[in-house]
Enzyme design. Structure first.
Site, PDB file in Angstrom:
ATOM      1  N   SER A   2       0.819  -1.217   0.000  1.00 47.02           N
ATOM      2  CA  SER A   2       0.000   0.000   0.000  1.00 47.02           C
ATOM      3  C   SER A   2       0.855   1.271   0.000  1.00 47.02           C
ATOM      4  O   SER A   2       1.564   1.538  -0.962  1.00 47.02           O
ATOM      5  CB  SER A   2      -0.953  -0.038   1.195  1.00 47.02           C
ATOM      6  N   ASP A  58      10.164   4.781 -10.247  1.00 48.32           N
ATOM      7  CA  ASP A  58       9.750   5.280 -11.564  1.00 48.32           C
ATOM      8  C   ASP A  58      10.434   6.590 -11.930  1.00 48.32           C
ATOM      9  O   ASP A  58      10.697   6.852 -13.112  1.00 48.32           O
ATOM     10  CB  ASP A  58       8.234   5.493 -11.582  1.00 48.32           C
ATOM     11  N   LYS A  78      -0.697  -4.233  -3.181  1.00 50.58           N
ATOM     12  CA  LYS A  78      -1.988  -3.627  -2.826  1.00 50.58           C
ATOM     13  C   LYS A  78      -2.065  -2.246  -3.479  1.00 50.58           C
ATOM     14  O   LYS A  78      -1.438  -1.301  -3.028  1.00 50.58           O
ATOM     15  CB  LYS A  78      -2.160  -3.491  -1.314  1.00 50.58           C
TER      16      LYS A  78
END
Length: 520
Positions: A283, A294, A308
């Protein structure tokens, strides 16, 4: 029932339109409850019917849409909000007695003179020692509303009789930063256990402290971090990223795309960063990890995270209970949805996912993990390949090391033999150890777990039929127990940072991070 549902929805800020068919469905549910209440053969609690109906509806949805009764909801929010009302002690249970390990600095118990090593035997003249009272019940008696008083009966080593302390309960902070220390010259280490309301402030205080000690690069440990507040994750990711960098975005059927971008005012824009994850990182932990990966701001080390990628909204009921309903997916800056696959209503299969990963060998070899080409994405600066569709895959995979601790070692720890021996040892030797080792650095260099302690631990294990398989296994077990015992002693003399400063030296994921930073 329809009015109540609408009231709850509106109080949570949701925009809900109710069609004619929706009204008919609500009326049908209300009629069913009315019929059961009035003609069922046995008496039935209206509250139970309602709660079971809510659970039944949610059980057919995704695995993270849940209902929590009032008591559970209160406990959950305490852990996320970062505080509760209590007396301000950390404790362990020594046999059936509450043993104070630490008093929280400037907390209620410290203010009245309570000390580490004290044994609390009664609360408001009710015995809690020697009566086989459960831990939850003891905690319930110690906690209470801020400003209320509690009378504690305390036994202190070297002092005859029972001491009495009247403690005024106060708000006690719950830390979400497990550890923060300089792991190597110019390299800081911060371990975040969860993302709560106080996490960002705790994190920045740790960063400021480490920078004052010369930190240039950072190991950010999110292993076993199950997540928490989105806002806390976004604020921490912001500290590392350039102005306008996308951190995360969310989108759902009834939720338009909402983006969170970096402001560029962070204090960690320079220096190398390594993020540590494992199969229990989930999460909010995956939001931070995905953003830094990224944006090519950090190297990620460890094992594939939990997966999640669903966003929940809380609906609070008047009785204190709470329903969490999934409203959107969240996506990392490259567009990855890291939610692992699930079948609606099949929570058992979803919960068994980690066991299946283990069986398939994923924890031991990156080659066991296969991603479809459709799940390939590119990082935004260096255009490296990353994958979506089920957790964050680290840049450097570190297999689970089942050889670090032997079966004998794991069973001794699981039975509580190690922790109980450490508790009694600290209780007997606290003052002596404080004199002998005035600083943690001195302790780390010179302390060696006494052999007679290890012999007694092994003997306790043998009484429970826990034995090493041969001499090599025994030596390996002893080495692990010595390190673990030393870390437990350090934790109780100082804090969790000192505990991790010892155990991290044997943690292969941490060692790989240091290698990536050129410190190994």
């Amino acid at each position: 029932m329809a009015a109540a549902a609408l009231l709850v929805a509106l109080s949570s800020g949701a925009q809900i339109k109710i069609s004619g068919s929706d009204v008919e469905s609500m009326r049908k549910l209300q009629m069913a409850e009315y019929a059961i209440q009035n003609i069922y053969v046995d008496s039935v609690s209206s509250n139970d019917l309602t709660e079971n109906a809510i659970r039944g509806m949610l059980s057919s949805l995704d695995p993270h849409s849940t209902y929590s009764p009032a008591k559970e909801a209160k406990q959950m929010m305490e852990s996320l909000q970062g505080s509760f009302d209590g007396i301000g002690v950390q404790f362990n249970m020594d046999r059936d007695t509450l043993l104070v390990i630490q008093t929280i600095t400037n907390g209620p118990s410290e203010k009245v003179g309570m000390l580490p090593g004290d044994r609390i035997i009664s609360v408001n003249d009710t015995a809690i020692a020697g009566v086989k009272m459960g831990r939850d019940e003891i905690v319930r008696r110690l906690r209470g509303k801020r400003g209320t008083k509690v009378r504690l009966g305390v036994v202190r080593r070297g002092i005859p009789g029972v001491l009495t302390f009247t403690v005024v309960r106060d708000k006690i902070p719950l830390k979400s930063i497990d550890a923060a220390y300089m792991i190597r010259p110019a390299i800081g280490y911060v371990r975040i256990g969860s993302f709560g309301a106080s996490t960002y402030d705790e994190f920045m205080a740790a960063v400021d402290s480490l920078k004052s000690q010369g930190m240039r690069d950072l190991v950010l440990d999110l292993q076993d971090n199950g997540g928490g507040f989105l806002n806390a994750a976004v604020r921490i990711a912001n500290e590392f990223l350039q102005p306008g960098d996308l951190i995360v975005y969310m989108q759902g059927r009834a939720v338009p795309r909402e983006e969170y971008r970096a402001k560029g005012n962070g204090r960690l824009l320079d220096g190398k960063v390594v993020v540590l994850i494992n199969e229990f990182s989930a999460s909010a932990a995956e939001i931070v990890t995905g953003a830094l990966q990224d944006q090519d701001r950090a190297t990620v080390v460890g094992r594939r995270s939990f997966g999640k990628g669903l966003v929940q909204r809380s609906f609070d009921f008047p009785d204190g209970s709470m329903m969490r309903v999934t409203i959107a997916h969240y996506y990392t800056p490259s567009g990855r949805c890291i939610q692992k696959p699930y079948k609606k209503g099949d929570k058992k299969d979803y919960d068994n996912d980690l066991n299946e990963r283990f069986k398939h060998g994923e924890f031991y070899s990156a080659d066991s993990i296969h991603f479809a080409d459709s799940l390939k994405y590119q990082t935004l600066r260096k255009h490296r390949t990353v994958y979506g569709g089920g957790g964050v895959m680290p840049d450097f995979f570190v297999p689970l090391d089942t050889t670090q601790f032997t079966r004998c070692n794991r069973e001794i720890s699981a039975r509580g033999i190690l922790i109980q021996k450490a508790i009694r040892y600290i209780d007997d030797n606290r003052k002596k150890l404080r004199r002998q080792y005035p600083s943690f650095e001195d302790f780390r260099k010179r302390y060696d777990t006494p052999q007679d302690i290890i012999d007694s631990i092994m003997a306790e294990g043998e009484k429970m039929k826990i034995k090493p398989k041969d001499e090599a296994d025994r030596q390996h077990t002893v080495a692990g127990l010595k390190m673990q015992f030393k870390a437990l002693v350090a934790r109780d003399l100082w804090d969790m940072s000192q505990y991790f400063a010892i155990v991290n030296e044997e943690n292969h994921i941490v060692r790989k991070a240091l290698q990536e930073l050129g410190a190994e």
